[in-house]
Design an enzyme around this catalytic site. Sequence first.
Site, PDB file in Angstrom:
ATOM      1  N   MET A   1       0.940  -1.210  -0.101  1.00 25.38           N
ATOM      2  CA  MET A   1      -0.148   0.010  -0.102  1.00 25.38           C
ATOM      3  C   MET A   1       0.959   1.269  -0.103  1.00 25.38           C
ATOM      4  SD  MET A   1      -3.557   0.714   2.112  1.00 25.38           S
ATOM      5  CE  MET A   1      -3.208  -0.236   3.491  1.00 25.38           C
ATOM      6  N   CYS A   2       0.568   2.429  -0.478  1.00 29.30           N
ATOM      7  CA  CYS A   2       1.136   3.549  -0.335  1.00 29.30           C
ATOM      8  C   CYS A   2      -0.211   4.561  -0.751  1.00 29.30           C
ATOM      9  CB  CYS A   2       2.181   3.909  -1.626  1.00 29.30           C
ATOM     10  SG  CYS A   2       3.530   3.068  -1.412  1.00 29.30           S
ATOM     11  N   GLY A   3       0.277   5.756  -0.332  1.00 26.00           N
ATOM     12  CA  GLY A   3      -0.725   6.925  -0.575  1.00 26.00           C
ATOM     13  C   GLY A   3      -0.399   7.831  -1.557  1.00 26.00           C
TER      14      GLY A   3
END
Lengths: 298, 227
Positions: A1-3
């Site tokens: 995940m990353c934003g």
Amino acid sequence: MCGIVGLFLKDKSLEPELGSLLTDMLVTMSDRGPDSAGIAIYNNLKKQGSKITIQSMNPVEDFKEIKAQLTQLSGADLEVRIVDTHAIITLDSNYKDKIKQILKSSFANLRIMSIGDSIEIYKEVGLPEEVADRFELSKMVGSHGVGHTRMATESAVTTLGAHPFSTGEDQCLVHNGSLSNHNSLRRKLARLGVNCETDNDTEVAAAYITHKMNDGFNLGDALNAGISDLDGFYTFLVGTKNGFGVLRDPIACKPAVLAETEQYVAFGSEYRALVNLPNIDHAKIWEPEPATVYFWEH
Amino acid sequence: MEKIDLATSSLRELNERLQQQSEVTNEKQWEVVNPKGAHAIAVGLNAPLELLIKGSTGYYCAGMNQHAQITVQGSVGPGVCENMMSGSVFIEGDASQYAGATGHGGLLTIKGNAASRCGISMKGINIVVHGNIGHMSAFMGQSGNLVVLGNAGDALGDSLYEARLFIRGKVSSLGADCIEKEMRPEHREILQDLLTKSGADANVADFKRYGSARKLYNFDIDNAGDY
């Protein structure tokens, strides 16, 4: 995940608020990426020549005499603005390449984060809120910007492994996902004279886009070429001097939300990141289609 | 009516209060304001509540729902109604990927579009999408009905079991083992019932039915080289 977050302003009256709006978006995405954070901000509102962003692990020592040292070695008239572990060198564009050479040959402790007329990149390890506070991101002014909160998968948690990655003048790329062919592509690009500095997969994608744009592709064409050459999961947000572009891989597992009003185009990995933007309740909001390039330019 | 403001109440507080309601509760009408894209709103409800969410939500809204009727006045993030058991959920805007995934029952209506993987591994849920759906929808769908008034993306119904797919618009491509099938009277009846229940203004005669060719059900020695 990353934003991922991004904001492209159409309305100049919002430019003084770019930093605060982006900071709020970035901090909201902390759950998606708590290990490091970064932001690329585009600001050439005063048409003030070129800018080089440098970074040091030991800024007190390394930046103490930097202005005098660079002036002496290059003969250029330049300004240096220190922002925590980063410093922004502002100079006449004609001296850009010379300073770049000097930095590479004589200042082994310094890393070049970005070079261009508009771009400034700030990135560090730590919670997004702490990173934003260190650089006072909320006070920054600009025409557009992109931000990233990282949950590392493909390379170590280091300042240089944080996003955005800049591999060409005024270009940067942030990424949510992971590439599976980055090692072979890195070797291919190296043979073409395009070198990456880290083991990170995202840097390879950034270098690929830069390579294509150096060959004369516009941002849209470069991203389109990436659909067949980049293998893996990705939502990319690419910043250029004049705007930004979005691309998701054909499977499109990695989330993406776009919002557009008369004042701005905004990108968020999740709608949550966009909820405090002005007039968001009346924005056109949609998910970018898989394998489809979107870009906006001033 | 009970009103919960997520600007002042925590998500945990909201879900605890909703989950505490019994099947015979008198507090049936609930309203949630300021959802602001938060995740996991109204998950695990197990009572015949009527819940109105005023705004857009994040991931997993109305997951595992049983009995409740939930309306979202906005759009929803990924995984709305994941593993829904019963009840009904009405989304006024769009839904992100894997809407209604693995749902066992109940009715999910999406007024706007649904993204990829809508109804993936559906196990009895009914899903009606008034707009379009994205790629890989109804992948490995086991039972239930997926009704789409608009178009369907690539690889519709790949590796489908016995879920029924009714599509009014264009289908970009069919997935492995998914074929168009004859629309018999019993299918028209099911479709008409779902169109009526979901408030869709559409004519049954305009839809095509897709289902499983059932060729992947059993191991075929001729495919051994593919593994």
